[in-house]
Design an enzyme around this catalytic site. Structure first.
Site, PDB file in Angstrom:
ATOM      1  N   SER A 103       0.952  -1.012   0.010  1.00 33.41           N
ATOM      2  CA  SER A 103       0.081   0.157  -0.083  1.00 33.41           C
ATOM      3  C   SER A 103       0.922   1.346  -0.061  1.00 33.41           C
ATOM      4  CB  SER A 103      -0.862   0.042   1.234  1.00 33.41           C
ATOM      5  OG  SER A 103      -1.922   0.983   1.288  1.00 33.41           O
TER       6      SER A 103
ATOM      7  N   ASP B 280      -2.638   6.073  -4.392  1.00 30.96           N
ATOM      8  CA  ASP B 280      -1.405   5.187  -3.568  1.00 30.96           C
ATOM      9  C   ASP B 280      -1.199   4.107  -4.585  1.00 30.96           C
ATOM     10  OD1 ASP B 280      -3.715   3.788  -2.875  1.00 30.96           O
ATOM     11  OD2 ASP B 280      -3.177   3.455  -0.992  1.00 30.96           O
TER      12      ASP B 280
ATOM     13  N   ASP C 231      -1.522   0.779  -4.338  1.00 31.58           N
ATOM     14  CA  ASP C 231      -2.475  -0.279  -4.511  1.00 31.58           C
ATOM     15  C   ASP C 231      -3.775   0.053  -4.940  1.00 31.58           C
ATOM     16  OD1 ASP C 231      -3.242   0.790  -2.079  1.00 31.58           O
ATOM     17  OD2 ASP C 231      -3.442  -1.302  -1.096  1.00 31.58           O
TER      18      ASP C 231
ATOM     19  N   ASP D  48      -6.306   2.008  -3.616  1.00 28.17           N
ATOM     20  CA  ASP D  48      -7.594   1.725  -2.826  1.00 28.17           C
ATOM     21  C   ASP D  48      -8.012   3.291  -2.119  1.00 28.17           C
ATOM     22  OD1 ASP D  48      -5.615   1.815  -1.001  1.00 28.17           O
ATOM     23  OD2 ASP D  48      -6.543  -0.118   0.305  1.00 28.17           O
TER      24      ASP D  48
END
Length: 453
Positions: free
Chosen positions: A100, A242, A244, A246
């Protein structure tokens, strides 16, 4: 001085520094534990573009196959795509390979249940017990299956968004959007979604090579290039993801970051304008969200930090939208997950249908200033810090569900240990910036002194 641990094992999953604490053997054992936990079922796996991703994926595949699982590899994609595909395939679980917002040297495994949601605390502890006991299901070579490689997962994700929301209303001049995907998983799908919606796209940092052009966390101090690009291209909005994909942050048409909290605020403003219902967010979310809920006479429920806590409360309360103050938008009609792609689509529909600018929309709400800081802190010190704050502010209204949240006469602050990094987070909000900074400075000093004592 004691070294800060580079391995975090918690109910949020396992993450660590590659080549130091997060080793192939450890990764394989965690995958074996997860395969044992779900009972040799189907597991969907996907990864972000970190340079260590291929190594981590092979270790995970080895563990899953050795425990008898059927593995569907959907390749490089956002975490919310993995969650969507778990439901699509009616799989027993999923593993998202991503650290992340952590720095490039980190990687991690996030464990997803058959409902497409991250494992709650009870399920995560059950899986961790299997890991610690080391009693994994093992199958013979003849029972191991071929890995199924699937392309088109992100296409399915985009189509799902369009099926529910449709393209943007046709205007004489399409909305111009600058997208900064941080060379992360959003690079693969963000520009395509925006084009399918009918926006004009100016992409920056959309090469998914695992090289970080900026720190991955989409906070204001990391968005200088995006702010400049919005101004240069006279765009209507800037989006930052970011690694990833999400989380989503927004930059206004003036090239000014409006703060991650306003992502959920604007998405909720659009959704509640179409359908009334409960809203759920976490304890660190801005008070502006309460203003949105009040505008539509809808209840707002606050939970502990963490996507799993928010989704659990959303199910309980029948919420129509929810999320977190870090730019995470959860809209169950499309994807029951923090999803930056869904967030972008909702906010663009709001702009297109109202004809208002980001600045105009933000200015319809009372002014609140939210400031976030973090301090490096050994895990062993966190309980001491929280105990100090509980004692120091015993005379104020306290919320102790997640760290210590204190309501002051002129604002509030929250101090909590991170589940994903060896840090303590300090968050404060007030109706003017000077007061918010004063609150943060006072708390930061007390926490630092406690850590050093």
């Amino acid at each position: 001085m004691r070294a800060i641990p580079t391995l975090k094992i918690s109910i949020s999953g396992v993450r660590g520094v590659i080549g130091e604490s997060l080793t192939p053997g450890l990764l394989t054992r965690f995958a074996q534990a997860f395969g044992t936990y779900i009972g040799r079922g189907t597991v969907v796996i996907g990864r972000d573009p970190r340079t260590s991703g291929q190594m981590v994926k092979q270790a995970v595949i080895a563990g899953l196959l050795s425990s008898g699982c059927r593995v569907i590899d959907i390749g490089m994609c956002p975490v919310p795509t993995v969650q969507l595909l778990v439901r699509h395939h009616m799989a027993q679980g999923g593993i998202a390979i991503t650290a992340s917002h952590n720095p490039a040297e980190w990687n991690a495994l996030k464990f997803i249940g058959g409902d497409g949601l991250f494992l709650d605390s009870g399920k995560a502890r059950e899986m961790l017990d299997i890991y610690h006991q080391g009693e994994y299901t093992k199958v013979a070579g003849s029972e191991m299956r071929e890995v199924e490689r699937e392309s088109g997962a992100t296409d399915l994700h985009v189509q799902k968004i369009l099926d529910v929301l449709g393209p943007l209303p046709q205007k004489e001049k399409p909305l111009r959007v600058v997208l900064d995907a941080c060379n992360g998983a959003g690079s693969l799908v963000g520009p395509r979604l925006l084009e399918r919606l009918g926006a004009e796209v100016v992409p920056i940092n959309v090469t998914p090579n695992g090289l970080f052009p900026r720190p991955a966390e989409p906070v204001a101090e990391n968005l200088g290039v995006l702010c400049a690009a919005v101004t240069e291209h006279q765009a209507d909005i800037g989006f930052a993801q970011d690694m990833d994909a999400d989380r989503l942050a927004i930059v206004s048409e003036k090239g000014i970051p409006i703060g991650e909290d306003y992502t959920l605020v604007l998405a909720s403003l659009y959704v509640l304008g179409k359908e009334l219902g409960p809203v759920v967010a976490n304890l660190s979310s801005s008070s502006v969200l309460q203003e949105v809920a009040n505008r539509f006479a809808c209840p707002l429920f606050l939970t502990r930090i963490g996507e799993v806590n928010v989704t659990e409360a959303m199910q309980k309360e029948g919420a129509i939208i929810g999320g977190e103050g870090n730019g995470g938008v959860i809209y169950p009609r499309i994807n029951f997950a923090r999803d930056s792609l869904v967030g972008m689509a909702l906010v663009l529909h709001l702009l297109a249908e109202t004809g208002k600018s980001v600045t105009d929309l933000v200015n319809t709400f009372p002014s609140f200033h939210l400031i976030k800081e973090k301090l490096t802190c050994p895990s062993s010190k966190i309980s001491t810090v929280l105990r100090m704050l509980r004692t120091e502010y015993a005379g104020c209204p306290l919320d102790l569900r997640d760290g210590v949240k204190v309501t002051l006469p002129d604002g509030w602050f929250l101090v909590r240990g991170s589940n994903t990094e060896p840090i303590v987070r300090v968050i404060a909000e007030a109706k003017n910036e000077a007061t918010a900074r004063q609150i943060v400075a006072g708390i930061y000093g007390k926490v630092q002194a406690c850590i050093n004592s």
